[in-house]
Scaffold this active site. Sequence first.
Site, mmCIF file in Angstrom:
data_model
loop_
_atom_site.group_PDB
_atom_site.id
_atom_site.type_symbol
_atom_site.label_atom_id
_atom_site.label_comp_id
_atom_site.label_asym_id
_atom_site.label_seq_id
_atom_site.Cartn_x
_atom_site.Cartn_y
_atom_site.Cartn_z
ATOM 1 N N LYS A 171 0.835 -1.206 0.000
ATOM 2 C CA LYS A 171 0.000 0.000 0.000
ATOM 3 C C LYS A 171 0.872 1.260 0.000
ATOM 4 O O LYS A 171 0.535 2.259 -0.649
ATOM 5 C CB LYS A 171 -0.936 -0.022 1.219
ATOM 6 C CG LYS A 171 -1.794 1.201 1.378
ATOM 7 C CD LYS A 171 -2.852 1.377 0.291
ATOM 8 C CE LYS A 171 -3.588 2.701 0.463
ATOM 9 N NZ LYS A 171 -4.662 2.916 -0.477
ATOM 10 N N LYS A 239 -0.843 11.436 5.907
ATOM 11 C CA LYS A 239 -0.537 10.375 6.880
ATOM 12 C C LYS A 239 0.160 9.207 6.176
ATOM 13 O O LYS A 239 1.152 8.667 6.663
ATOM 14 C CB LYS A 239 -1.866 9.942 7.525
ATOM 15 C CG LYS A 239 -1.863 8.754 8.443
ATOM 16 C CD LYS A 239 -2.322 7.453 7.814
ATOM 17 C CE LYS A 239 -3.685 7.439 7.210
ATOM 18 N NZ LYS A 239 -4.068 6.139 6.636
HETATM 19 P P1 NAP Z 1 -12.810 8.529 7.178
HETATM 20 O O1 NAP Z 1 -13.970 8.804 6.294
HETATM 21 O O2 NAP Z 1 -12.173 9.669 7.882
HETATM 22 O O3 NAP Z 1 -13.273 7.402 8.242
HETATM 23 C C1 NAP Z 1 -12.458 6.986 9.292
HETATM 24 C C2 NAP Z 1 -13.259 6.050 10.171
HETATM 25 O O4 NAP Z 1 -12.427 5.567 11.208
HETATM 26 C C3 NAP Z 1 -14.459 6.726 10.838
HETATM 27 O O5 NAP Z 1 -15.516 5.798 10.888
HETATM 28 C C4 NAP Z 1 -13.921 7.030 12.233
HETATM 29 O O6 NAP Z 1 -14.934 7.126 13.220
HETATM 30 C C5 NAP Z 1 -13.075 5.784 12.463
HETATM 31 N N1 NAP Z 1 -12.042 5.974 13.484
HETATM 32 C C6 NAP Z 1 -10.931 6.750 13.398
HETATM 33 N N2 NAP Z 1 -10.203 6.638 14.508
HETATM 34 C C7 NAP Z 1 -10.849 5.769 15.320
HETATM 35 C C8 NAP Z 1 -10.593 5.249 16.607
HETATM 36 N N3 NAP Z 1 -9.485 5.601 17.291
HETATM 37 N N4 NAP Z 1 -11.495 4.382 17.134
HETATM 38 C C9 NAP Z 1 -12.603 4.033 16.451
HETATM 39 N N5 NAP Z 1 -12.904 4.480 15.229
HETATM 40 C C10 NAP Z 1 -12.032 5.342 14.666
HETATM 41 O O7 NAP Z 1 -11.627 7.800 6.376
HETATM 42 P P2 NAP Z 1 -11.710 6.820 5.124
HETATM 43 O O8 NAP Z 1 -11.496 7.629 3.889
HETATM 44 O O9 NAP Z 1 -12.886 5.926 5.245
HETATM 45 O O10 NAP Z 1 -10.347 5.984 5.345
HETATM 46 C C11 NAP Z 1 -10.272 4.884 6.247
HETATM 47 C C12 NAP Z 1 -8.945 4.167 6.000
HETATM 48 O O11 NAP Z 1 -8.904 3.705 4.640
HETATM 49 C C13 NAP Z 1 -7.716 5.074 6.194
HETATM 50 O O12 NAP Z 1 -6.652 4.334 6.729
HETATM 51 C C14 NAP Z 1 -7.405 5.516 4.775
HETATM 52 O O13 NAP Z 1 -6.048 5.890 4.633
HETATM 53 C C15 NAP Z 1 -7.768 4.256 3.990
HETATM 54 N N6 NAP Z 1 -8.118 4.456 2.579
HETATM 55 C C16 NAP Z 1 -8.952 5.467 2.187
HETATM 56 C C17 NAP Z 1 -9.265 5.611 0.829
HETATM 57 C C18 NAP Z 1 -10.179 6.699 0.329
HETATM 58 O O14 NAP Z 1 -10.226 6.940 -0.909
HETATM 59 N N7 NAP Z 1 -10.951 7.383 1.171
HETATM 60 C C19 NAP Z 1 -8.731 4.726 -0.115
HETATM 61 C C20 NAP Z 1 -7.917 3.691 0.326
HETATM 62 C C21 NAP Z 1 -7.610 3.564 1.665
HETATM 63 P P3 NAP Z 1 -15.743 8.525 13.414
HETATM 64 O O15 NAP Z 1 -16.860 8.480 12.404
HETATM 65 O O16 NAP Z 1 -16.235 8.485 14.806
HETATM 66 O O17 NAP Z 1 -14.764 9.641 13.167
#
Ligand code: NAP
Length: 292
Positions: A171, A239
């Site tokens: 990744k 990040k």
């Molecule tokens: P996001 O929309 O910001 O969602 C993050 C999620 O994680 C939310 O549900 C948040 O809860 C939860 N969370 C964060 N810290 C936490 C903790 N300490 N305890 C419990 N829950 C926690 O981010 P995302 O875009 O879905 O990305 C999630 C992961 O996938 C990341 O590692 C990102 O790098 C990866 N990713 C993202 C993409 C993309 O295009 N978006 C693509 C590939 C990979 P709350 O709702 O309470 O904040």
Amino acid sequence: MQRIGFIGLGIMGKPMAQNLLKAGYPLVVYNRSRPAMDELTTEGARLADSPKAIAEQSDVVISCVSDSPDVEAVALGSDGIIEGAKPGLLYIDMSTIAPATARKVYTTLKATGVEALDAPVSGGDIGAQQGTLSIMVGGDEAAFQRSLPILQAMGKNIVYIGEAGAGQVTKACNQIIVALTVQAVAEALTLAKKAGVDVAKVREALMGGFAQSRILDIHGKRILEGDFQPGFKLNLHRKDMNIVLQTGREMGVPLFGSAQVTSMMDALLAQDKGELDNSAIATLYELLSGLT
Ligand code: NAP
């Protein structure tokens, strides 16, 4: 069918969980904040009030949260998966985190009879919604085979890379290519705009040649339309670049392009643009080119 628990219903996690429901898996969900959970319950998921409770009710637990400390908290912390897990549980973390953290989670859970896989994804919010994610997996191969039907409900290109942490190394490589390609698309489209040619036609022409890419397609469209709703948030990509640069230092590999694009991201975060899509890197080019 295996009972699945899902932790983290953000931009990625929510549609991934919805695809598991569509595939017929019994699903229990936990999110730190409430609204996303309510949406899932209307679609048939049950709620749990902690990662521990999720583990108690599941054969397989999946997480998709933000960063390395978040995965550590969810998996190994108080009220975490480790406190509710029985031997034989399979834990699949699909967040993007440091390879070293993935290895720590694997080793700690293994000692309690729990298998762990690091299975980060690529394909963005659209890939998550369409169930077409690319999934890169590290951990024991037998655990990978067990996970495969579940991963197939969320992704299309699913590759077993090797031992624990190998998925996260893959990744990191992915994030280098994405960052530098977003930068290239932003740079090229800014040049086209300043030169006064039709930027939409430039993108259309380039989509048929060697410069064609999914990023020129999707991020290029966002740049054209000036629509920087995430997508993939800049602060999450920053990040990931930290993980990339750290891994490069550990391995003794100079990452010239990554260092440069990371500085551009820092400039955008200093302007409070971290919640925008990573294609907002184009706004920095426009600013520095006198276009805004
Ligand atoms: P996001 O929309 O910001 O969602 C993050 C999620 O994680 C939310 O549900 C948040 O809860 C939860 N969370 C964060 N810290 C936490 C903790 N300490 N305890 C419990 N829950 C926690 O981010 P995302 O875009 O879905 O990305 C999630 C992961 O996938 C990341 O590692 C990102 O790098 C990866 N990713 C993202 C993409 C993309 O295009 N978006 C693509 C590939 C990979 P709350 O709702 O309470 O904040």
